[in-house]
Design an enzyme around this catalytic site. Sequence first.
Site, PDB file in Angstrom:
ATOM      1  N   HIS A 204      30.890  93.261  48.734  1.00  0.00           N
ATOM      2  CA  HIS A 204      30.521  92.277  49.754  1.00  0.00           C
ATOM      3  C   HIS A 204      29.657  91.124  49.242  1.00  0.00           C
ATOM      4  CE1 HIS A 204      26.927  94.904  49.958  1.00  0.00           C
ATOM      5  NE2 HIS A 204      26.293  93.804  50.302  1.00  0.00           N
TER       6      HIS A 204
HETATM    7  C1  UD1 Z   1      23.963  91.030  54.420  1.00  0.00           C
HETATM    8  C2  UD1 Z   1      22.749  90.796  53.519  1.00  0.00           C
HETATM    9  C3  UD1 Z   1      22.954  91.511  52.197  1.00  0.00           C
HETATM   10  C4  UD1 Z   1      23.258  92.986  52.429  1.00  0.00           C
HETATM   11  C5  UD1 Z   1      24.427  93.145  53.389  1.00  0.00           C
HETATM   12  C6  UD1 Z   1      24.608  94.602  53.729  1.00  0.00           C
HETATM   13  C7  UD1 Z   1      21.579  88.631  53.727  1.00  0.00           C
HETATM   14  C8  UD1 Z   1      21.432  87.258  53.181  1.00  0.00           C
HETATM   15  N1  UD1 Z   1      22.593  89.356  53.227  1.00  0.00           N
HETATM   16  O1  UD1 Z   1      25.090  90.452  53.777  1.00  0.00           O
HETATM   17  O2  UD1 Z   1      21.763  91.411  51.435  1.00  0.00           O
HETATM   18  O3  UD1 Z   1      23.569  93.579  51.180  1.00  0.00           O
HETATM   19  O4  UD1 Z   1      24.142  92.431  54.603  1.00  0.00           O
HETATM   20  O5  UD1 Z   1      25.864  94.858  54.252  1.00  0.00           O
HETATM   21  O6  UD1 Z   1      20.815  89.032  54.574  1.00  0.00           O
HETATM   22  N2  UD1 Z   1      30.184  90.008  59.879  1.00  0.00           N
HETATM   23  C9  UD1 Z   1      30.921  90.498  60.935  1.00  0.00           C
HETATM   24  N3  UD1 Z   1      30.372  91.507  61.667  1.00  0.00           N
HETATM   25  C10 UD1 Z   1      29.167  92.069  61.413  1.00  0.00           C
HETATM   26  C11 UD1 Z   1      28.430  91.547  60.333  1.00  0.00           C
HETATM   27  C12 UD1 Z   1      28.952  90.514  59.563  1.00  0.00           C
HETATM   28  O7  UD1 Z   1      32.013  90.048  61.207  1.00  0.00           O
HETATM   29  O8  UD1 Z   1      28.753  92.998  62.113  1.00  0.00           O
HETATM   30  C13 UD1 Z   1      30.787  88.935  59.031  1.00  0.00           C
HETATM   31  C14 UD1 Z   1      30.558  87.527  59.582  1.00  0.00           C
HETATM   32  O9  UD1 Z   1      31.692  86.795  59.288  1.00  0.00           O
HETATM   33  C15 UD1 Z   1      29.395  87.033  58.728  1.00  0.00           C
HETATM   34  C16 UD1 Z   1      29.640  87.736  57.390  1.00  0.00           C
HETATM   35  O10 UD1 Z   1      30.206  88.981  57.728  1.00  0.00           O
HETATM   36  O11 UD1 Z   1      29.361  85.660  58.616  1.00  0.00           O
HETATM   37  C17 UD1 Z   1      28.388  87.924  56.558  1.00  0.00           C
HETATM   38  O12 UD1 Z   1      27.367  88.609  57.305  1.00  0.00           O
HETATM   39  P1  UD1 Z   1      25.813  88.415  56.898  1.00  0.00           P
HETATM   40  O13 UD1 Z   1      24.988  89.363  57.647  1.00  0.00           O
HETATM   41  O14 UD1 Z   1      25.441  86.965  56.950  1.00  0.00           O
HETATM   42  O15 UD1 Z   1      25.805  88.761  55.363  1.00  0.00           O
HETATM   43  P2  UD1 Z   1      26.366  90.041  54.619  1.00  0.00           P
HETATM   44  O16 UD1 Z   1      27.368  89.592  53.637  1.00  0.00           O
HETATM   45  O17 UD1 Z   1      26.718  91.087  55.615  1.00  0.00           O
HETATM   46  N1  UDP Z   2      27.921 102.576  53.916  1.00  0.00           N
HETATM   47  C1  UDP Z   2      28.555 103.210  54.977  1.00  0.00           C
HETATM   48  N2  UDP Z   2      29.875 102.925  55.223  1.00  0.00           N
HETATM   49  C2  UDP Z   2      30.599 102.061  54.447  1.00  0.00           C
HETATM   50  C3  UDP Z   2      29.942 101.428  53.371  1.00  0.00           C
HETATM   51  C4  UDP Z   2      28.605 101.694  53.134  1.00  0.00           C
HETATM   52  O1  UDP Z   2      27.948 104.015  55.673  1.00  0.00           O
HETATM   53  O2  UDP Z   2      31.784 101.867  54.728  1.00  0.00           O
HETATM   54  C5  UDP Z   2      26.478 102.848  53.686  1.00  0.00           C
HETATM   55  C6  UDP Z   2      26.180 103.422  52.321  1.00  0.00           C
HETATM   56  O3  UDP Z   2      26.258 104.836  52.350  1.00  0.00           O
HETATM   57  C7  UDP Z   2      24.767 102.926  52.068  1.00  0.00           C
HETATM   58  C8  UDP Z   2      24.702 101.598  52.814  1.00  0.00           C
HETATM   59  O4  UDP Z   2      25.800 101.611  53.727  1.00  0.00           O
HETATM   60  O5  UDP Z   2      23.820 103.811  52.613  1.00  0.00           O
HETATM   61  C9  UDP Z   2      24.805 100.429  51.874  1.00  0.00           C
HETATM   62  O6  UDP Z   2      24.933  99.265  52.623  1.00  0.00           O
HETATM   63  P1  UDP Z   2      25.572  97.924  52.036  1.00  0.00           P
HETATM   64  O7  UDP Z   2      26.406  98.220  50.874  1.00  0.00           O
HETATM   65  O8  UDP Z   2      26.181  97.224  53.195  1.00  0.00           O
HETATM   66  O9  UDP Z   2      24.279  97.057  51.656  1.00  0.00           O
HETATM   67  P2  UDP Z   2      23.345  96.950  50.356  1.00  0.00           P
HETATM   68  O10 UDP Z   2      22.816  98.292  50.037  1.00  0.00           O
HETATM   69  O11 UDP Z   2      24.153  96.356  49.251  1.00  0.00           O
HETATM   70  O12 UDP Z   2      22.293  95.986  50.779  1.00  0.00           O
END
Ligand code: UD1
Ligand code: UDP
Length: 355
Positions: A204
């Site tokens: 991601h």
């Molecule tokens: C965010 C965090 C990242 C973390 C990740 C965990 C920041 C800058 N980034 O990244 O550090 O590792 O979460 O997963 O805070 N979206 C949906 N539904 C949701 C959530 C997101 O459709 O419930 C889509 C939207 O198009 C959105 C994109 O995902 O624009 C990115 O979501 P965002 O929360 O901005 O950043 P992540 O890539 O999820």
């Molecule tokens: N995770 C989950 N389902 C998924 C992918 C990840 O439950 O399909 C959990 C995973 O076990 C871990 C956390 O989400 O505990 C990690 O989150 P993510 O990778 O979104 O964020 P990051 O740790 O990179 O910030």
Amino acid sequence: MRAVSVVGARPQFVKLAPLSRLLRQHMEEVIIHTGQHYNNNMSETFFTELEIARPDYNLESGSGAHGKQTGIMLERLEKHFVELKPDVVIVFGDTNTTIAGALAAVKMHIPVCHVEAGLRSFNRNMPEEINRVLTDHASDMLFAPTQTAVDNLKNEGLAERTCYTGDIMVDVLTRNIGLAEEKGEFFNKYPEFRKGDYYLMTLHRPYNVDQPEILKKILRELSGLELPIIFPVHPRTKKMIEQFDLKLGDKIFCIEPQGYLDFILLQKNCSGVITDSGGVQKEAYILQKPCFTLRTETEWVETTETGWNVLINPGPDPILERISGFKKPEIYPSIFGEDVSEKMVSHIINRIQTG
Ligand code: UD1
Ligand code: UDP
């Protein structure tokens, strides 16, 4: 005593679970969900599966550019902090939710506690790196998960506020892994997959998924692996795959993001993990699985130093060769500690009582 926990993104719900359970035995806890993640399978599922109390407030900040998203959270958090007058505000990890929580609280002179402090990639292109550095400097209690994190904080003049607790994800994983084996549904739902005969992948990070040529290369090379890949697709990545109109081939099996129990069940039974996630790198290590991290650097340097986690720069590096040539190390040192939530809660209580 009243604590406010601020969460909003998937990994924060996982980290909150063990801390919230214990905090509530000693004080009132209010949970504020910023609404950064909002899909059912990125948010609600975790509260249900991990038996976390439902958030008292949801700020519904939603997705958006960094400034806008963080700004909405700041404004709405401040209003709640004025009303709630917390003794401590707890923030987790390194997302926009984290920096918003820390900044809103410190400006109101509320003690801030940062869970997972001191992590550094030293890559300022990552939004998370900016969030971490600023959150650490704004916070009063810095809960460091590793010795490297302790050292990083010391190098930035933050030693006095640092407390070496270990990593909270150990607590949630050890508590739930047995339950996942018992209740996980994945292998019943998808009988075509056999335990031990697949890789598990998550992606991601913007530098992997927002650039079509990198995402294409990753998916093309991985299609050459002998074993199939189970790929729970993050919504950001799903959006990009659709936008770039990428075809994944039949080796890569895309599914919706999984709940925590099925996801750790998949990790426990895979033959290796391919990821760019921070939390997933740690879980792979705790479960003693080879991890291939598609990044140029990691904050979890102990996992690479021990040889269990291999960094692969997805642009120039031969991804397939690096994965196929992996040799499992013979030694497995424990890195992340244990009983981490206990250490955190006793620190928080001590801090509130002594002021
Ligand atoms: C965010 C965090 C990242 C973390 C990740 C965990 C920041 C800058 N980034 O990244 O550090 O590792 O979460 O997963 O805070 N979206 C949906 N539904 C949701 C959530 C997101 O459709 O419930 C889509 C939207 O198009 C959105 C994109 O995902 O624009 C990115 O979501 P965002 O929360 O901005 O950043 P992540 O890539 O999820
Ligand atoms: N995770 C989950 N389902 C998924 C992918 C990840 O439950 O399909 C959990 C995973 O076990 C871990 C956390 O989400 O505990 C990690 O989150 P993510 O990778 O979104 O964020 P990051 O740790 O990179 O910030």
